[in-house]
Scaffold this motif. Structure first.
Motif, PDB file in Angstrom:
ATOM      1  N   ASN A   1      37.511  35.907  49.657  1.00 34.52           N
ATOM      2  CA  ASN A   1      37.468  37.480  49.356  1.00 34.52           C
ATOM      3  C   ASN A   1      37.470  37.317  47.593  1.00 34.52           C
ATOM      4  O   ASN A   1      38.106  36.762  46.962  1.00 34.52           O
ATOM      5  N   GLU A   2      36.532  38.034  47.188  1.00 34.47           N
ATOM      6  CA  GLU A   2      36.367  38.437  45.814  1.00 34.47           C
ATOM      7  C   GLU A   2      37.523  39.165  45.183  1.00 34.47           C
ATOM      8  O   GLU A   2      37.958  40.284  45.996  1.00 34.47           O
ATOM      9  N   ASN A   3      37.923  39.020  43.895  1.00 36.37           N
ATOM     10  CA  ASN A   3      38.919  39.743  43.071  1.00 36.37           C
ATOM     11  C   ASN A   3      38.264  40.934  42.405  1.00 36.37           C
ATOM     12  O   ASN A   3      37.488  40.132  41.499  1.00 36.37           O
ATOM     13  N   PHE A   4      38.394  42.265  42.427  1.00 31.56           N
ATOM     14  CA  PHE A   4      37.803  42.961  41.687  1.00 31.56           C
ATOM     15  C   PHE A   4      38.726  43.585  40.513  1.00 31.56           C
ATOM     16  O   PHE A   4      38.755  44.831  40.339  1.00 31.56           O
ATOM     17  N   ASP A   5      39.752  42.737  40.072  1.00 28.94           N
ATOM     18  CA  ASP A   5      40.556  43.234  39.002  1.00 28.94           C
ATOM     19  C   ASP A   5      39.960  43.636  37.882  1.00 28.94           C
ATOM     20  O   ASP A   5      40.042  44.631  37.111  1.00 28.94           O
ATOM     21  N   ASN A   6      38.876  42.950  37.604  1.00 29.26           N
ATOM     22  CA  ASN A   6      37.882  43.226  36.302  1.00 29.26           C
ATOM     23  C   ASN A   6      36.921  44.164  37.030  1.00 29.26           C
ATOM     24  O   ASN A   6      36.417  43.976  38.038  1.00 29.26           O
ATOM     25  N   GLN A   7      36.870  45.413  36.375  1.00 23.38           N
ATOM     26  CA  GLN A   7      36.242  46.411  36.898  1.00 23.38           C
ATOM     27  C   GLN A   7      34.701  46.493  36.375  1.00 23.38           C
ATOM     28  O   GLN A   7      33.912  47.243  36.361  1.00 23.38           O
ATOM     29  N   THR A   8      34.196  45.401  35.710  1.00 19.71           N
ATOM     30  CA  THR A   8      32.898  45.171  35.212  1.00 19.71           C
ATOM     31  C   THR A   8      32.382  43.630  35.821  1.00 19.71           C
ATOM     32  O   THR A   8      32.815  42.594  35.548  1.00 19.71           O
ATOM     33  N   VAL A   9      31.408  43.676  36.640  1.00 17.74           N
ATOM     34  CA  VAL A   9      30.495  42.547  37.358  1.00 17.74           C
ATOM     35  C   VAL A   9      29.234  42.450  37.252  1.00 17.74           C
ATOM     36  O   VAL A   9      28.548  43.492  37.018  1.00 17.74           O
ATOM     37  N   THR A  10      28.717  41.352  37.118  1.00 16.34           N
ATOM     38  CA  THR A  10      27.413  40.862  37.478  1.00 16.34           C
ATOM     39  C   THR A  10      27.003  40.565  38.633  1.00 16.34           C
ATOM     40  O   THR A  10      27.480  39.482  39.119  1.00 16.34           O
TER      41      THR A  10
END
Length: 270
Positions: free
Chosen positions: A134-143
């Motif tokens: 699973n991806e972790n989306f703690d960083n709220q900006t992704v490419t």
């Protein structure tokens, strides 16, 4: 949850229709129906209801088929691909409670996939299922990079959809609005947002677009009720949003008609 299915063709030189998305989606629903009639009926007929709206969403998507080699080149006028006997891979993605992940994966084990229309048919065995971390989306900006086309549209005055290119100045706004509606559909107590508010919460920025393509895709197989949408693919983009909103789009698909194999993306940077 996300996993890769490896599909082994029964034989070589089978004919796979270009519009394989709709029959593959129908096959997924068929598996759900066989395993759990009530769950399949809810997903197919109702989906997750958007608060204060008649719209609904079915929170899964899948990538384009990854075909390494064809038995012969595609010719002008063809409506099919002639496959070799090499396996095909497809990424399938569900926005679903973690407790249901083993149940979902179990639906696909040791199964046969038939993809056909009134003229052509191709059959496969599911040779392997590979669960992805699973991806972790703690960083709220992704490419993100598209691995299936994305459909974004605005309503015209006649009620019909006008499909937007990622290069259209309004694409970002309606991309954001659709994503927030999807988020609200799984969070019924969330605040209802309008188009302008959604655009402030979700920021879309088009990046690499030199290979950007569009195509009309039929999302129903029955000619009497066939619907075609214009989808865009082969581009990357940056999106900023609350982590829980990004998860809904990443696992369930960005844009409209995700269950038909649209809006599947992979993370290429954070």
């Amino acid at each position: 949850m996300r996993f890769i299915l490896t599909l082994r063709p029964f034989t070589d030189k089978q004919l796979l229709i270009f519009n394989y998305q709709y029959p593959f989606m129908a096959w997924v629903y068929g598996r759900l129906n066989e395993a759990d009639q009530q769950y399949a009926e809810f997903l197919h007929q109702k989906g997750y209801q958007v608060h204060h709206s008649l719209k609904n969403f079915k929170h899964f998507t899948f990538s384009n088929f990854q075909i390494t080699r064809l038995a012969q080149p595609i010719k002008s006028g063809d409506s099919y691909m002639k496959l070799s006997d090499e396996p095909i891979k497809v990424l399938v993605s569900f926005y679903i409670d973690k407790a249901a992940e083993d149940f979902i994966v179990g639906l696909f084990r040791n199964q046969t996939v038939n993809i056909y229309d009134n003229t052509y048919r191709a059959s496969f065995n599911i040779e392997r299922i590979e669960s992805l971390p699973n991806e972790n989306f703690d960083n709220q900006t992704v490419t993100l990079q598209t691995i299936s086309p994305i459909v974004v549209a605005r309503k015209k005055t006649d009620g019909k959809d006008e499909y937007l290119s990622p290069e259209d100045p309004e694409f970002a706004t309606y991309f954001a609005y659709n994503l927030m509606e999807k988020y609200n559909s799984v969070n019924p107590n969330a605040m209802k947002v309008d188009v302008e508010t959604a655009a402030r919460l979700v920021k879309f920025h088009l990046l690499k677009k030199d290979k950007l393509k569009s195509r009309l895709v039929a999302i129903k197989q029955d000619k009497a009720s066939e619907t075609k949408v214009r989808a865009f693919t082969n581009f990357s983009f940056e999106v900023s949003a609350p982590a829980e909103v990004l998860e809904v789009g990443f696992f369930g698909g960005f844009g409209k008609h995700s269950a038909n194999g649209f809006g599947c993306c992979e993370v290429v940077g954070k």
